[in-house]
Design a protein around this motif. Structure first.
Motif, PDB file in Angstrom:
ATOM      1  N   GLU A  97       0.855  -1.172   0.031  1.00 16.23           N
ATOM      2  CA  GLU A  97      -0.016   0.139  -0.105  1.00 16.23           C
ATOM      3  C   GLU A  97       0.877   1.087  -0.089  1.00 16.23           C
ATOM      4  N   ASN A  98       1.999   1.160   0.782  1.00 21.59           N
ATOM      5  CA  ASN A  98       3.002   2.325   0.552  1.00 21.59           C
ATOM      6  C   ASN A  98       3.480   2.682  -0.738  1.00 21.59           C
ATOM      7  N   ILE A  99       3.543   1.311  -1.612  1.00 17.44           N
ATOM      8  CA  ILE A  99       4.086   1.762  -2.961  1.00 17.44           C
ATOM      9  C   ILE A  99       3.046   2.259  -3.923  1.00 17.44           C
ATOM     10  N   ALA A 100       1.726   1.785  -3.427  1.00 20.81           N
ATOM     11  CA  ALA A 100       0.409   1.928  -4.198  1.00 20.81           C
ATOM     12  C   ALA A 100      -0.203   3.483  -3.956  1.00 20.81           C
ATOM     13  N   PHE A 101       0.512   3.953  -2.950  1.00 20.37           N
ATOM     14  CA  PHE A 101      -0.184   5.136  -2.536  1.00 20.37           C
ATOM     15  C   PHE A 101      -0.460   6.172  -3.566  1.00 20.37           C
ATOM     16  N   GLY A 102       0.763   6.575  -4.466  1.00 23.88           N
ATOM     17  CA  GLY A 102       0.722   7.728  -5.385  1.00 23.88           C
ATOM     18  C   GLY A 102      -0.138   7.251  -6.548  1.00 23.88           C
ATOM     19  N   LEU A 103      -0.245   5.791  -6.878  1.00 24.26           N
ATOM     20  CA  LEU A 103      -1.064   5.343  -7.805  1.00 24.26           C
ATOM     21  C   LEU A 103      -2.509   5.352  -7.682  1.00 24.26           C
ATOM     22  N   ARG A 104      -2.939   5.160  -6.430  1.00 23.38           N
ATOM     23  CA  ARG A 104      -4.180   5.198  -5.984  1.00 23.38           C
ATOM     24  C   ARG A 104      -4.803   6.527  -6.162  1.00 23.38           C
ATOM     25  N   LEU A 105      -3.897   7.639  -5.704  1.00 26.54           N
ATOM     26  CA  LEU A 105      -4.232   8.862  -5.771  1.00 26.54           C
ATOM     27  C   LEU A 105      -4.698   9.358  -7.177  1.00 26.54           C
ATOM     28  N   LYS A 106      -3.860   8.621  -8.131  1.00 23.08           N
ATOM     29  CA  LYS A 106      -4.121   8.989  -9.364  1.00 23.08           C
ATOM     30  C   LYS A 106      -5.259   8.123 -10.164  1.00 23.08           C
ATOM     31  N   LYS A 107      -5.923   7.410  -9.262  1.00 20.96           N
ATOM     32  CA  LYS A 107      -6.784   6.771  -9.728  1.00 20.96           C
ATOM     33  C   LYS A 107      -6.781   5.720 -10.871  1.00 20.96           C
ATOM     34  N   ALA A 108      -5.516   5.022 -10.602  1.00 24.99           N
ATOM     35  CA  ALA A 108      -5.227   3.906 -11.678  1.00 24.99           C
ATOM     36  C   ALA A 108      -5.990   2.649 -11.253  1.00 24.99           C
ATOM     37  N   ASN A 109      -6.183   1.834 -12.088  1.00 21.19           N
ATOM     38  CA  ASN A 109      -6.906   0.752 -11.808  1.00 21.19           C
ATOM     39  C   ASN A 109      -6.102  -0.360 -11.188  1.00 21.19           C
ATOM     40  N   THR A 110      -7.035  -1.267 -10.398  1.00 18.63           N
ATOM     41  CA  THR A 110      -6.403  -2.191  -9.811  1.00 18.63           C
ATOM     42  C   THR A 110      -5.142  -2.912 -10.300  1.00 18.63           C
ATOM     43  N   ASN A 111      -5.537  -3.687 -11.639  1.00 18.73           N
ATOM     44  CA  ASN A 111      -4.450  -4.353 -12.407  1.00 18.73           C
ATOM     45  C   ASN A 111      -3.377  -3.371 -12.654  1.00 18.73           C
ATOM     46  N   GLU A 112      -3.576  -2.141 -12.925  1.00 18.61           N
ATOM     47  CA  GLU A 112      -2.359  -1.284 -13.462  1.00 18.61           C
ATOM     48  C   GLU A 112      -1.391  -1.086 -11.995  1.00 18.61           C
ATOM     49  N   ILE A 113      -2.439  -0.892 -10.805  1.00 19.54           N
ATOM     50  CA  ILE A 113      -1.466  -0.912  -9.735  1.00 19.54           C
ATOM     51  C   ILE A 113      -0.526  -1.832  -9.379  1.00 19.54           C
ATOM     52  N   LYS A 114      -1.436  -3.141  -9.704  1.00 22.56           N
ATOM     53  CA  LYS A 114      -0.690  -4.191  -8.908  1.00 22.56           C
ATOM     54  C   LYS A 114       0.788  -4.705  -9.996  1.00 22.56           C
ATOM     55  N   GLN A 115       0.275  -4.433 -11.286  1.00 29.77           N
ATOM     56  CA  GLN A 115       1.678  -4.260 -12.201  1.00 29.77           C
ATOM     57  C   GLN A 115       2.812  -3.506 -11.832  1.00 29.77           C
ATOM     58  N   THR A 116       2.373  -2.301 -11.516  1.00 26.71           N
ATOM     59  CA  THR A 116       3.432  -1.298 -11.304  1.00 26.71           C
ATOM     60  C   THR A 116       4.043  -1.874  -9.948  1.00 26.71           C
ATOM     61  N   VAL A 117       3.193  -1.791  -8.947  1.00 26.51           N
ATOM     62  CA  VAL A 117       3.817  -2.323  -7.542  1.00 26.51           C
ATOM     63  C   VAL A 117       4.836  -3.316  -7.918  1.00 26.51           C
ATOM     64  N   ASP A 118       4.236  -4.438  -8.448  1.00 21.58           N
ATOM     65  CA  ASP A 118       5.049  -5.632  -8.761  1.00 21.58           C
ATOM     66  C   ASP A 118       6.483  -5.355  -9.498  1.00 21.58           C
ATOM     67  N   GLU A 119       6.343  -4.436 -10.322  1.00 24.29           N
ATOM     68  CA  GLU A 119       7.792  -4.220 -11.157  1.00 24.29           C
ATOM     69  C   GLU A 119       8.673  -3.469 -10.403  1.00 24.29           C
ATOM     70  N   MET A 120       7.865  -2.480  -9.334  1.00 30.18           N
ATOM     71  CA  MET A 120       8.945  -1.752  -8.457  1.00 30.18           C
ATOM     72  C   MET A 120       9.815  -2.538  -7.526  1.00 30.18           C
ATOM     73  N   LEU A 121       8.701  -3.538  -7.044  1.00 27.75           N
ATOM     74  CA  LEU A 121       9.430  -4.425  -5.989  1.00 27.75           C
ATOM     75  C   LEU A 121      10.440  -5.291  -6.521  1.00 27.75           C
TER      76      LEU A 121
END
Lengths: 377, 273
Positions: A97-121
């Motif tokens: 959720e820390n990594i997803a924080f900014g993405l959620r604010l941008k209203k990215a959809n769940t799949n997009e968020i998951k994909q980006t967070v995975d990439e970042m991790l």
């Protein structure tokens, strides 16, 4: 590297309570470069970073981002992200959720968020840590989460405020390499703030040396190390013997009572100058071939080399040599003309570069002071 | 046993004794009285007769809930704004919040009577404009006002204490990641201040639900709360058994409420009670 300028700071001045923090600072930053603001605490480097991030408005001057003036634009609308000194992870959220924080604010959809967070991790080597509480992580791991969190929102510029300060030496070295790799992989601009000259030299494309709210020198790491502009830079970056000298003519300098050839020119005849000689550039030679002779006053083993303090006519030189010398011996030294760096006199002349008061303990004490000050900010 | 544990046992002894005499023993007595009749025989009749107090229970809980919510609505923005102001101002305001707590709460409640009564300060003032007298005292509003007034500091202080310790870097980090100020408040400041909110709620709700004096003085005896009923049983009816069973049920209710609260707070770090 492209030569597009992404950030341009023009005539920036800041003062708090009548104390000048930044004094008419001018600086441009190229896109995709790794630039480091280097200086002692209180030199204005963090202030400059906060101005770019938008946490602080300068009293005067313009901030240009990608051709547009961004004075007054709040932090959440700027395409820059910050890695804070003590990471500032959200303690009520887990790693994911820390990594997803900014993405959620941008209203990215769940799949997009998951994909980006995975990439970042993956990028920061923290796969499998998604569900972990951030407080249960080590300093190095928290650092990685902070990096992932900032990079997840795809900033154009990443600001790093002494991010490795709280890590131990070994980890710091590893993270230096990793940060450089991440910067190259992401292809974005990193603006890095540190008071650690070694960190600056090993990671940066460009170093900006600052003191008292004024830029002392801008250049590449080798440029700054080999050709410091004044006594402050020479002393702050690496070790330096700085002597008073007189330019007798082009390529001819007089210092420590001798005349020597050198590679600098363009000074007035008999101009007073500062002469910089790096400790590793001084050769110990047999007495009969010596340019200068002096008595060894202390020898410290440093692993790769010995650090030898030599008293030459009352001026204490630091010499780094792989050969040990005995304290009390008289030795001869010699310096090649190309190792002699001539600087114009500045307000810093005479403040640095003599090792009379040099002691390890003193050095460490002043570093502790610096840490305390940083903590108090 | 080793020496350290014996030493720590000795140090603990006064506290253990204290706890036995003043905490455990009274609780045992409450339970004992609740399940016996006047002659000391075991019975459920006290508990069963509580049926007639259902309305009082519900009223107590409702009033306490309303008072708690009002306290929260006042205290949260107050604490937030206070934590953002100058250090000097913060100290002075907190002192002002605390000073009333140093005075006896009976006296403070009495002073509300003189403010709210039919020829009190407010009605006197309104009469100059030809309004009133308004019926302010002896209303449920007056009782709730009394609760809010008395217990507001207990909501402000824990929330303020969390807010003032909140790392400003977290706020900056959220803004940096794209959060507007209202998003920062919702997504960072509020979740992080939850432990303070929860201890504030506990510290206002529990005394409100069990208070007795406020409703008698400001409610004119018409809006009896459960605390009043307990007081009556012990002080005038001398029915310790019924009083004890009322207390027992109230205690159980409060424990359930706190357990639910703590469950909430579990994920949000330590509670500060």
């Amino acid at each position: 590297m492209e030569d597009n300028i992404i950030i341009d700071l023009k005539n920036i001045s800041v003062s708090f309570d009548g104390q000048t923090i930044l004094n008419n600072l001018n600086l441009y930053i190229r896109d995709k470069e790794f630039i480091t603001f280097l200086g002692p605490s209180g030199c204005g480097k963090t202030t400059t970073l906060r101005i770019i991030a938008g946490f602080l408005e300068p009293d005067s001057g313009e901030i240009i981002f990608d051709g547009k003036k961004i004075n007054g634009v709040p932090p959440h609308k700027r395409q820059v992200n910050t890695i804070f000194q003590r990471y500032a992870l959200f303690p009520h959220l887990n790693v994911y959720e820390n990594i997803a924080f900014g993405l959620r604010l941008k209203k990215a959809n769940t799949n997009e968020i998951k994909q980006t967070v995975d990439e970042m991790l993956e990028l920061v080597n923290l796969k499998g840590f998604e569900k972990r509480n951030v407080n249960s992580l080590s300093g190095g791991q928290q650092q990685r989460v902070a990096i992932a969190r900032a990079l997840a929102v795809k900033p154009r510029v990443l600001l790093l405020d002494e991010p490795l300060g709280a890590l131990d030496l070994k980890l710091r070295k590893d993270m230096q390499i990793e940060l450089k790799k991440i910067q190259q992989a992401m292809g974005i601009t990193f603006i890095y703030v540190t008071h650690d000259q070694e960190e600056a030299l090993s990671m940066s494309d460009t170093i900006v040396v600052m003191d008292n709210g004024v830029i002392q020198q801008i250049g590449t790491p080798t440029g700054i190390y080999n050709e410091p502009k004044n006594a402050f830079v020479a002393d702050f970056i690496g070790e330096s013997n700085i002597l008073d000298g007189i330019m007798r003519s082009d390529f001819n300098v007089e210092f420590a009572g001798i005349r020597s050839k050198c590679v600098d020119r363009g000074f007035e005849r008999n101009e007073l100058v500062d002469v910089v000689i790096r400790p590793e550039d001084v050769d110990v030679v047999p007495l009969e071939q010596a340019m200068l002779r002096g008595q060894v006053t202390s020898v410290t083993f440093k692993g790769v080399h010995y650090e030898i303090i030599v008293d030459i006519n009352g001026f204490k030189w630091m010499i780094q040599s792989t050969d040990c010398q005995n304290v009390g011996d008289t030795i001869g030294i010699s310096i090649k003309p190309e190792e002699i760096q001539i600087m114009k006199k500045s307000k810093y002349s005479g403040m640095f570069g003599d090792y009379s008061s040099f002691s390890e303990e003193f050095d460490e004490l002043s570093q502790v002071d610096e840490k305390i000050e940083e903590g108090a900010q | 046993m080793n020496r350290t544990s014996r030493a720590s046992g000795m140090i603990n002894a006064p506290y253990t004794t204290w706890a036995m005499i003043f905490i455990i023993a009274p609780l045992v007595m409450v339970v004992y009285y609740a399940f016996t009749d006047r002659t000391g025989k075991f019975t459920f009749s006290n508990i069963i007769s509580l049926n007639s107090y259902l309305e009082t229970f519900l009223r107590s809980i409702l009033f306490a809930l309303i008072a708690t919510i009002i306290c929260l609505l006042i205290a949260y923005p107050f604490a937030y704004i206070l934590s953002k102001s100058r250090a000097n101002l913060q100290r002075n305001i907190i002192l002002l919040v605390m000073i009333p707590m140093w005075m006896n709460f009976l006296i403070r409640t009495y002073s509300w009577i003189t403010i709210l009564s039919n020829n009190g300060i407010i009605n006197h003032f309104l009469s100059h404009f030809g309004i009133g007298p308004l019926r302010l005292i002896n209303t449920s509003g007056a009782v709730i006002l009394g609760m809010v007034y008395n217990f507001l500091p207990y909501m402000i202080l824990p929330i303020y204490s969390i807010m003032s310790r909140l790392d400003n870097k977290l706020v900056e980090a959220a803004a940096d990641l794209g959060a507007s100020s209202s998003q920062v408040l919702r997504k960072v400041i509020f979740p992080l201040s939850l432990p303070g909110v929860i201890s504030g709620i506990t510290m206002v709700f529990v005394p409100s639900v069990s208070t007795f004096y406020i409703s008698q003085k400001l409610g004119g005896g018409k809006m009896l709360l459960i605390g009043d009923s307990i007081e009556t049983q012990f002080q005038s009816a001398y029915n310790y058994n019924l009083g004890a069973s009322l207390s027992l049920v109230l205690m159980v209710l409060i424990i359930i409420c706190m357990a639910v609260m703590n469950k909430f707070a579990d994920n949000e770090g330590e509670l500060i009670i």
